[in-house]
Design an enzyme around this catalytic site. Structure first.
Site, PDB file in Angstrom:
ATOM      1  N   HIS A 173       0.718  -4.185  -4.943  1.00 48.96           N
ATOM      2  CA  HIS A 173       1.895  -4.667  -4.195  1.00 48.96           C
ATOM      3  C   HIS A 173       1.390  -5.648  -3.132  1.00 48.96           C
ATOM      4  O   HIS A 173       0.309  -5.455  -2.577  1.00 48.96           O
ATOM      5  CB  HIS A 173       2.623  -3.532  -3.464  1.00 48.96           C
ATOM      6  CG  HIS A 173       3.613  -2.781  -4.287  1.00 48.96           C
ATOM      7  ND1 HIS A 173       3.674  -1.400  -4.266  1.00 48.96           N
ATOM      8  CD2 HIS A 173       4.607  -3.192  -5.110  1.00 48.96           C
ATOM      9  CE1 HIS A 173       4.652  -1.005  -5.060  1.00 48.96           C
ATOM     10  NE2 HIS A 173       5.237  -2.069  -5.591  1.00 48.96           N
ATOM     11  N   CYS A 268       4.375   1.398   3.033  1.00 46.29           N
ATOM     12  CA  CYS A 268       5.072   1.888   1.834  1.00 46.29           C
ATOM     13  C   CYS A 268       6.063   2.988   2.171  1.00 46.29           C
ATOM     14  O   CYS A 268       7.049   3.180   1.463  1.00 46.29           O
ATOM     15  CB  CYS A 268       4.081   2.434   0.821  1.00 46.29           C
ATOM     16  SG  CYS A 268       2.813   1.269   0.331  1.00 46.29           S
TER      17      CYS A 268
HETATM   18  N1  ARG Z   1       3.017   5.598  -6.357  1.00 48.99           N
HETATM   19  C1  ARG Z   1       3.772   4.474  -5.899  1.00 48.99           C
HETATM   20  C2  ARG Z   1       3.827   3.422  -6.980  1.00 48.99           C
HETATM   21  O1  ARG Z   1       2.837   3.239  -7.668  1.00 48.99           O
HETATM   22  C3  ARG Z   1       3.181   3.939  -4.641  1.00 48.99           C
HETATM   23  C4  ARG Z   1       3.997   2.844  -4.021  1.00 48.99           C
HETATM   24  C5  ARG Z   1       3.303   2.185  -2.892  1.00 48.99           C
HETATM   25  N2  ARG Z   1       4.244   1.367  -2.165  1.00 48.99           N
HETATM   26  C6  ARG Z   1       3.993   0.165  -1.643  1.00 48.99           C
HETATM   27  N3  ARG Z   1       4.967  -0.445  -1.017  1.00 48.99           N
HETATM   28  N4  ARG Z   1       2.851  -0.450  -1.834  1.00 48.99           N
HETATM   29  O2  ARG Z   1       4.829   2.793  -7.176  1.00 48.99           O
END
Ligand code: ARG
Length: 294
Positions: A173, A268
């Site tokens: 991300h 997150c």
């Molecule tokens: N387990 C989640 C996923 O893989 C983690 C999300 C992390 N969020 C972020 N905004 N980077 O989607």
């Protein structure tokens, strides 16, 4: 100072687990401790409130273990006609049911909602990939968000969208590689991006604080949030802290390591809904997309 980032949505981690593996941090054999995770989450919430932020809390669906990463529910904006959320369209089916709860929750609080794709059809978009900076919406794409989503965002919102291609599997991300601090400064981990995108991002930020790949992976430092002149961080390398303090920021550490087991940290877990079109994003007729050179 950042004009946005005072009003957040968070999801209380009553059903936080690692049920599947959709990023390199997740291992079903390494489960979070529920009581410790709740304690860390409550500390984060009270820290934000102590710093003058507002937090609205959404209940977690029992069948959605990743819903705690509230940032990915959608992109909240204040538009001229009122609050709006562009709902995420998750890359992985395992997270798509989160939208079914988040959409009515936002709608019930006066937000209009829209989609760039939904239920597996159309462009994927995960809001953890989007940030306002310099009047434009910067969006990372590749692992989660599709390039096509950028066009929808630009057209639907009437803003300028700038894309950055993410190539690092552990920085899947954009918020694992970028954190705006104010109008001129940002934390940047360029190793997340392909060379052209890394160069474009470093050109765009007048005063970047560049993190090495090792610094970022060891600390989740870019996955931080800024409230006034305080940066709420999961960890901070000494070198980075010195620069931040030189710039006049205070660093406040909150341990959220249980949530690192799901591949997410402070940013997150928090979703700002006060990004304002006309203040943080400049209106552009019909929208505009700028992509890095191929
Ligand atoms: N387990 C989640 C996923 O893989 C983690 C999300 C992390 N969020 C972020 N905004 N980077 O989607």
């Amino acid at each position: 100072m950042l004009s946005w980032g005072r009003h957040y949505v968070m999801v209380e981690p009553t059903h936080f687990r690692v049920d599947y593996e959709i990023n390199p941090y997740m291992h079903v054999t390494d489960q979070p401790d529920p009581a410790l995770a709740m304690h860390e989450w409550q500390t984060l919430r009270s820290t934000i409130e102590r710093l003058g932020g507002r937090v609205d809390v959404l209940e977690q669906r029992p069948d959605a273990p990743d819903m705690v990463y509230a940032m990915n529910l959608g992109l909240g904006l204040v538009r001229p006609h009122g609050p709006h959320v562009v709902m995420s369209h998750m890359r992985y089916a395992q997270r798509r049911m989160e939208s079914a709860s988040a959409q009515p929750w936002f709608a019930g609080r006066g937000f209009t909602t829209s989609y760039v794709g939904r239920d597996g059809v159309g462009a994927h978009f995960e809001a953890g990939d989007a940030f306002p900076f310099g009047g434009e919406l910067l969006v990372g794409y590749g692992p989660r968000t599709d390039e096509l989503a950028l066009k929808h965002l630009a057209n639907d919102l009437g803003v300028s969208v700038r894309g950055f291609r993410i190539v690092h599997p552990s920085m899947y991300h954009f918020d694992l590689a970028f954190c705006p601090l104010d109008d001129r400064r940002a934390l940047v981990a360029p190793s997340a991006l392909d060379p052209a995108s890394a160069e474009a991002l470093l050109d765009l930020v007048p005063e970047p604080l560049v993190l090495t790949e090792d610094e970022e992976l060891a600390s989740f430092a870019t996955n931080s949030i800024v409230i006034g002149s305080t940066i709420v961080m999961p960890a901070c390398p000494d070198r980075v802290r010195e620069q931040l303090e030189d710039w006049g920021f205070a660093v406040e550490l909150v341990d959220v390591t249980e949530f690192h087991k799901g591949g997410g940290s402070i940013r997150c877990l928090t979703n700002p809904v006060d990004i304002t079109v006309g203040r943080d994003l400049a209106p552009v007729d019909g929208g505009r997309v700028t992509l890095p050179p191929v």
